[in-house]
Design an enzyme around this catalytic site. Structure first.
Site, short mmCIF file in Angstrom:
data_model
loop_
_atom_site.label_atom_id
_atom_site.label_comp_id
_atom_site.label_asym_id
_atom_site.label_seq_id
_atom_site.Cartn_x
_atom_site.Cartn_y
_atom_site.Cartn_z
N GLU A 137 6.90 2.32 -7.91
CA GLU A 137 5.86 1.67 -7.09
C GLU A 137 6.42 0.46 -6.35
O GLU A 137 7.52 -0.01 -6.63
CB GLU A 137 4.69 1.21 -7.98
CG GLU A 137 3.54 2.20 -8.07
CD GLU A 137 2.70 2.27 -6.80
OE1 GLU A 137 3.11 1.68 -5.76
OE2 GLU A 137 1.64 2.91 -6.84
N ASP A 177 -3.23 6.21 -2.24
CA ASP A 177 -2.41 5.29 -3.03
C ASP A 177 -1.88 4.19 -2.11
O ASP A 177 -2.61 3.70 -1.27
CB ASP A 177 -1.29 6.06 -3.75
CG ASP A 177 -0.86 5.40 -5.05
OD1 ASP A 177 -0.47 4.22 -5.01
OD2 ASP A 177 -0.89 6.05 -6.11
N ASN A 213 -5.33 -0.31 -4.66
CA ASN A 213 -4.23 0.29 -3.92
C ASN A 213 -4.38 0.03 -2.42
O ASN A 213 -5.36 -0.54 -1.97
CB ASN A 213 -4.16 1.80 -4.18
CG ASN A 213 -3.20 2.17 -5.30
OD1 ASN A 213 -2.09 1.65 -5.35
ND2 ASN A 213 -3.64 3.02 -6.22
#
Length: 295
Positions: free
Chosen positions: A21, A202, A151
């Site tokens: 991430e 996301d 997100n």
């Protein structure tokens, strides 16, 4: 109808991360930095040479950003920390969720003003446990609460519009901002509604034209939307759980994307060696690099 493009890119890093991430390109080091949140690791890759460095962290961190040639910012489950690039020493800068040990940081990004937007979520993704905060020179302001999975935090090129999503609701929100501070000047409203559709919204980045590039969790793709919310393109990636894109290179004209193996059984991970890997989409983009955090 969006045009779908098969993956013609390359693998930047084949390491199968549990939760890759928060990628960003640092023009000071000319390298891509990202996190393996659940593995408590900070990763650095020089895309020109292929040199890779993995730094163990004492906590789950989700965002890394540059401050200057000596310091970086790390957002983590234990707060916002300043990291000394030379020694790795960490010093607490701001505790944005004191008294909530059941939460951790998730998506975040530096606004053009030098402030950080940072989202949180419950460590077990509990409904409404998280929030999104604005952090400027250590001062924390709550922007949005009762967020389940924060997100897609990104900003228009002029800094006057902010975007975010609660992936569980799957509606990308847009909110007007003061371009000088990164603070909202009006209410948020739905820009892209994917509620009930396959694939979770996301991480996202905005390009120089204001287009939103979004990693779609669960379908292995990066979607490009116009500033008006029109779905323009879908670029496939060979990892089902794509997590976040990042512009990289000196001209910010390339696009990297991280992915994750979280929640997948061992047989699935072993059968798909690129799940959790980090990719170069190998397309030409008009990207914008994130700015530096101002201390």
């Amino acid at each position: 109808m969006a045009e779908t493009h098969k993956f013609l890119g390359t693998v930047l890093d084949s390491t199968q991360l549990l939760l890759g991430e928060g990628p960003s390109f640092d023009p000071i080091t000319n390298s891509i930095w990202w996190l393996n949140i659940l593995g408590k690791e900070l990763h650095e890759l020089d895309p020109a040479t292929g040199k890779k460095t993995v730094i163990a962290l004492p906590f789950k961190a989700s965002v890394v950003a540059r401050i200057d040639d000596k310091q970086q910012l790390l957002a983590s489950e234990d707060g916002i920390f300043i990291r000394d690039r030379a020694t790795g020493e960490l010093s607490l800068h701001a505790d944005f969720e004191p008294g909530k040990p059941g939460n951790r940081s998730n998506d975040g990004r530096i606004h053009q003003s030098g402030a950080l937007w940072i989202g949180t979520m419950g460590k077990k993704a509990e409904d409404g446990a998280g929030a999104i905060y604005h952090v400027a020179k250590g001062v924390v302001t709550t922007l949005f609460d009762t967020i389940s999975i924060s997100n897609s935090i990104c900003f228009s090129p002029d800094g006057a519009t902010g975007y975010y999503v609660d992936t569980r609701a799957n509606q990308l929100m847009t909110v007007p901002l003061n371009a000088d501070t990164g603070l909202p000047t009006g209410p948020a409203k739905v820009l892209i509604d994917r509620a009930g559709q396959k694939g979770g919204i996301d991480g996202s980045v905005c390009d120089a034209d204001g287009n939103i590039w979004n990693a779609c969790w669960g379908v292995g793709a990066v979607d490009r939307y116009s500033p008006a919310g029109q779905h323009l393109d879908r670029y496939e990636v060979p990892a089902l759980q794509s997590t976040c894109p990042a512009f990289f290179g000196a001209a910010a004209d390339r696009l990297a994307v991280t992915s994750a193996c979280e929640g997948l059984d061992e047989a699935t991970v072993q059968a798909n060696p690129l799940y959790g890997a980090t990719f170069d989409l190998a397309i030409s983009v008009k990207g914008v690099l994130d700015g530096a955090y101002r201390v």
